[in-house]
Design a protein around this motif. Sequence first.
Motif, mmCIF file in Angstrom:
data_model
loop_
_atom_site.group_PDB
_atom_site.id
_atom_site.type_symbol
_atom_site.label_atom_id
_atom_site.label_comp_id
_atom_site.label_asym_id
_atom_site.label_seq_id
_atom_site.Cartn_x
_atom_site.Cartn_y
_atom_site.Cartn_z
ATOM 1 N N GLN A 1 0.822 -1.206 0.000
ATOM 2 C CA GLN A 1 0.000 0.000 0.000
ATOM 3 C C GLN A 1 0.860 1.261 0.000
ATOM 4 O OE1 GLN A 1 -3.643 -0.029 2.559
ATOM 5 N NE2 GLN A 1 -2.878 -2.026 3.237
ATOM 6 N N ALA A 2 1.943 1.233 0.787
ATOM 7 C CA ALA A 2 2.833 2.389 0.832
ATOM 8 C C ALA A 2 3.481 2.635 -0.520
ATOM 9 C CB ALA A 2 3.898 2.188 1.910
ATOM 10 N N LYS A 3 3.869 1.558 -1.193
ATOM 11 C CA LYS A 3 4.472 1.702 -2.517
ATOM 12 C C LYS A 3 3.462 2.223 -3.526
ATOM 13 C CE LYS A 3 8.160 -1.748 -2.103
ATOM 14 N NZ LYS A 3 8.699 -3.041 -2.600
ATOM 15 N N LYS A 4 2.251 1.742 -3.442
ATOM 16 C CA LYS A 4 1.214 2.221 -4.352
ATOM 17 C C LYS A 4 0.921 3.704 -4.135
ATOM 18 C CE LYS A 4 -1.295 -2.027 -5.461
ATOM 19 N NZ LYS A 4 -2.610 -2.727 -5.423
ATOM 20 N N ALA A 5 1.103 4.147 -2.889
ATOM 21 C CA ALA A 5 0.860 5.565 -2.583
ATOM 22 C C ALA A 5 1.961 6.454 -3.134
ATOM 23 C CB ALA A 5 0.747 5.749 -1.070
ATOM 24 N N GLY A 6 3.089 5.841 -3.528
ATOM 25 C CA GLY A 6 4.147 6.628 -4.150
ATOM 26 C C GLY A 6 5.427 6.727 -3.361
ATOM 27 N N ALA A 7 5.538 6.033 -2.221
ATOM 28 C CA ALA A 7 6.742 6.111 -1.392
ATOM 29 C C ALA A 7 7.740 5.031 -1.779
ATOM 30 C CB ALA A 7 6.379 5.973 0.080
ATOM 31 N N LYS A 8 9.001 5.304 -1.490
ATOM 32 C CA LYS A 8 10.041 4.302 -1.580
ATOM 33 C C LYS A 8 10.165 3.674 -0.203
ATOM 34 C CE LYS A 8 14.919 3.706 -2.814
ATOM 35 N NZ LYS A 8 16.150 4.403 -3.298
ATOM 36 N N VAL A 9 10.003 2.390 -0.091
ATOM 37 C CA VAL A 9 9.944 1.717 1.207
ATOM 38 C C VAL A 9 11.238 0.953 1.463
ATOM 39 C CG1 VAL A 9 8.703 0.019 2.599
ATOM 40 C CG2 VAL A 9 7.444 1.498 1.019
ATOM 41 N N ARG A 10 11.750 1.049 2.685
ATOM 42 C CA ARG A 10 12.906 0.244 3.075
ATOM 43 C C ARG A 10 12.647 -0.355 4.452
ATOM 44 N NH1 ARG A 10 18.113 3.679 5.233
ATOM 45 N NH2 ARG A 10 17.049 4.762 6.914
ATOM 46 N N GLU A 11 13.110 -1.561 4.661
ATOM 47 C CA GLU A 11 12.919 -2.242 5.937
ATOM 48 C C GLU A 11 14.095 -1.934 6.868
ATOM 49 O OE1 GLU A 11 11.122 -6.224 6.037
ATOM 50 O OE2 GLU A 11 11.316 -6.228 3.853
ATOM 51 N N VAL A 12 13.767 -1.658 8.132
ATOM 52 C CA VAL A 12 14.776 -1.280 9.125
ATOM 53 C C VAL A 12 14.576 -2.083 10.396
ATOM 54 C CG1 VAL A 12 15.053 1.062 8.210
ATOM 55 C CG2 VAL A 12 13.321 0.599 9.983
ATOM 56 N N ALA A 13 15.573 -1.996 11.298
ATOM 57 C CA ALA A 13 15.543 -2.807 12.516
ATOM 58 C C ALA A 13 14.865 -2.122 13.693
ATOM 59 C CB ALA A 13 16.965 -3.199 12.905
ATOM 60 N N ASN A 14 15.048 -0.797 13.837
ATOM 61 C CA ASN A 14 14.559 -0.091 15.029
ATOM 62 C C ASN A 14 13.194 0.532 14.794
ATOM 63 O OD1 ASN A 14 16.946 -0.596 16.534
ATOM 64 N ND2 ASN A 14 17.967 1.120 15.502
ATOM 65 N N SER A 15 12.265 0.221 15.670
ATOM 66 C CA SER A 15 10.938 0.826 15.575
ATOM 67 C C SER A 15 10.982 2.249 16.106
ATOM 68 C CB SER A 15 9.931 0.012 16.386
ATOM 69 O OG SER A 15 10.197 0.137 17.776
ATOM 70 N N LEU A 16 9.988 3.021 15.725
ATOM 71 C CA LEU A 16 9.895 4.393 16.222
ATOM 72 C C LEU A 16 9.708 4.390 17.725
ATOM 73 C CD1 LEU A 16 10.074 7.087 14.756
ATOM 74 C CD2 LEU A 16 7.573 7.145 14.664
ATOM 75 N N ALA A 17 8.954 3.425 18.237
ATOM 76 C CA ALA A 17 8.712 3.331 19.679
ATOM 77 C C ALA A 17 10.014 3.067 20.432
ATOM 78 C CB ALA A 17 7.693 2.230 19.972
ATOM 79 N N SER A 18 10.875 2.189 19.894
ATOM 80 C CA SER A 18 12.121 1.885 20.584
ATOM 81 C C SER A 18 13.080 3.074 20.550
ATOM 82 C CB SER A 18 12.781 0.655 19.961
ATOM 83 O OG SER A 18 13.167 0.898 18.621
ATOM 84 N N LEU A 19 13.074 3.824 19.460
ATOM 85 C CA LEU A 19 13.927 5.013 19.371
ATOM 86 C C LEU A 19 13.451 6.089 20.354
ATOM 87 C CD1 LEU A 19 14.371 5.179 15.493
ATOM 88 C CD2 LEU A 19 16.113 4.570 17.184
ATOM 89 N N LYS A 20 12.146 6.238 20.472
ATOM 90 C CA LYS A 20 11.615 7.217 21.429
ATOM 91 C C LYS A 20 11.915 6.782 22.866
ATOM 92 C CE LYS A 20 7.921 9.105 18.544
ATOM 93 N NZ LYS A 20 6.445 9.295 18.359
ATOM 94 N N ALA A 21 11.883 5.485 23.111
ATOM 95 C CA ALA A 21 12.229 4.980 24.441
ATOM 96 C C ALA A 21 13.699 5.260 24.742
ATOM 97 C CB ALA A 21 11.944 3.483 24.524
ATOM 98 N N GLY A 22 14.556 5.130 23.736
ATOM 99 C CA GLY A 22 15.961 5.459 23.909
ATOM 100 C C GLY A 22 16.172 6.924 24.231
ATOM 101 N N ALA A 23 15.384 7.786 23.586
ATOM 102 C CA ALA A 23 15.468 9.218 23.869
ATOM 103 C C ALA A 23 15.065 9.517 25.310
ATOM 104 C CB ALA A 23 14.594 9.987 22.886
ATOM 105 N N LYS A 24 14.079 8.797 25.819
ATOM 106 C CA LYS A 24 13.665 8.980 27.216
ATOM 107 C C LYS A 24 14.771 8.550 28.170
ATOM 108 C CE LYS A 24 8.637 8.615 26.605
ATOM 109 N NZ LYS A 24 7.400 7.853 26.956
#
Length: 477
Positions: free
Chosen positions: A94-117
């Motif tokens: 769906q993301a690709k159909k919407a026009g984005a270039k998609v790449r798979e990564v290891a860190n979730s946004l939630a884990s990065l925000k937890a690291g910031a905390k």
Amino acid sequence: MSHKRIPKRKAAIAAGSVVALGAAAILLPNANASQDGSSTDAAPKTLKATDASDLAAQLQDLLGQAFAGSYYDSDSQQLVVNVISGDNNNVIVQAKKAGAKVREVANSLASLKAGAKTLAAKATIPGTAWAIDPKTNKLQVTADSTVTGANWDQLTSTVDSLGSNMATVKKSSGTFKTFVSGGDAIFAQAEGGTVRCSLGFNVTASDGSPAFLTAGHCGVAAKQWSDSETGQPIATVDQATFPGDGDFSLVKYDDPATQAPSEVNTGDGQTVQITQAAEATVGEQVFRMGSTTGLHDGQVTGLDATVNFQSETDPNGVDTVTGLIQTNVCAEAGDSGGSLFTQDGGAVGLTSGGSGDCTSGGETFFQPVTTALQATGATLGDAGAGAGDAGAGAGDEGGAVDPSASATDGAGAGDQAGGDAVGGGDEAGTADPSATAGDQSGAGDQSGAGVGDDQSGAGTGDQAGNGADDGSLTETH
């Protein structure tokens, strides 16, 4: 009932005097969104940065917890969206159909925000900053030159505790400080002498009165502000936030008939019309105006940044500000509160602080305009008597942006390079491409480009007017 006509110099404070500083700050023509007719639905679209920002917001809702950030690839003019590795084939399609270039990564946004905390809890040290970098899918941690010894050990051990693939630490040669001055210069008298900041964007307050946004650390430094160093106050702080959840102030013009056009003054009567508040997107090109250093451009490098400034009131204290935009656009003392905007008229941020200077470079942080508007209840757009014949920084006849102009001999062309005609004169011409940083230094405790009644040109200095900025992480007074 008749109204007294407002003197032009009071109405002439622009949304940020933009004086081009060299070829690096060229305002390129808008890159219109386009689509190759031969591309498939799954091929990434070519987008303007503003359109990419809108698409990113939509995809964040679509992907939910699988969304791990996004950034704008300015070379290919494509939106890159991070998706957590795993069984996400449906949303990826769906993301690709919407026009984005998609790449798979290891860190979730939630884990990065937890690291910031964790960093906030264990490493709130003066001279440090951190933000999520979607390009590396890590936390980008920066330490200035003052972070040494036990403080450096504390910072690096905290980063190590997050895991080997969660954060990187970069050492800055300068010092984090706020940059008070910039844009169209505004002045206030406070304990210790003259304080100088920059007007960011003209707005309409929630009660309909004309006002402007500037940095919060400027608003807490003084209550009343003038458009010249020795002139009478023309505006009064209504709200100010610093430190804490932002760095912004709403300052209302004392005369409700003041003309406050929604535009950025580019000098010599040339302006960029500000038509909307724009969310920052990592990777997009942005432009910053400062009365000390003129117009500079660069890219957004991080969002939701936390910066720990050394407190100016407590030698052992920390002024922590959250929710800022991180960029590689340079700034110097005197640029605080100045405008960060896009070439197509989007108001992005207000200059807060950073490290380095416009010779060696560095990091600069900005208060998002969208957050400041929401918090203050203000809106972008003309207020009071309207744009009129004495618009903010522009003359009676506006011109086009000249990308080759430098930090002009006075803050824009006009009868006087200062308070009487900030950024523009009665008849605007074209900017002088051969102009360089001003011939005379500005005065004031926080020196920079002088824009008072008797000042012209640009200068640099610390907050006591004692010479060149040392590049610390500081507020930009």
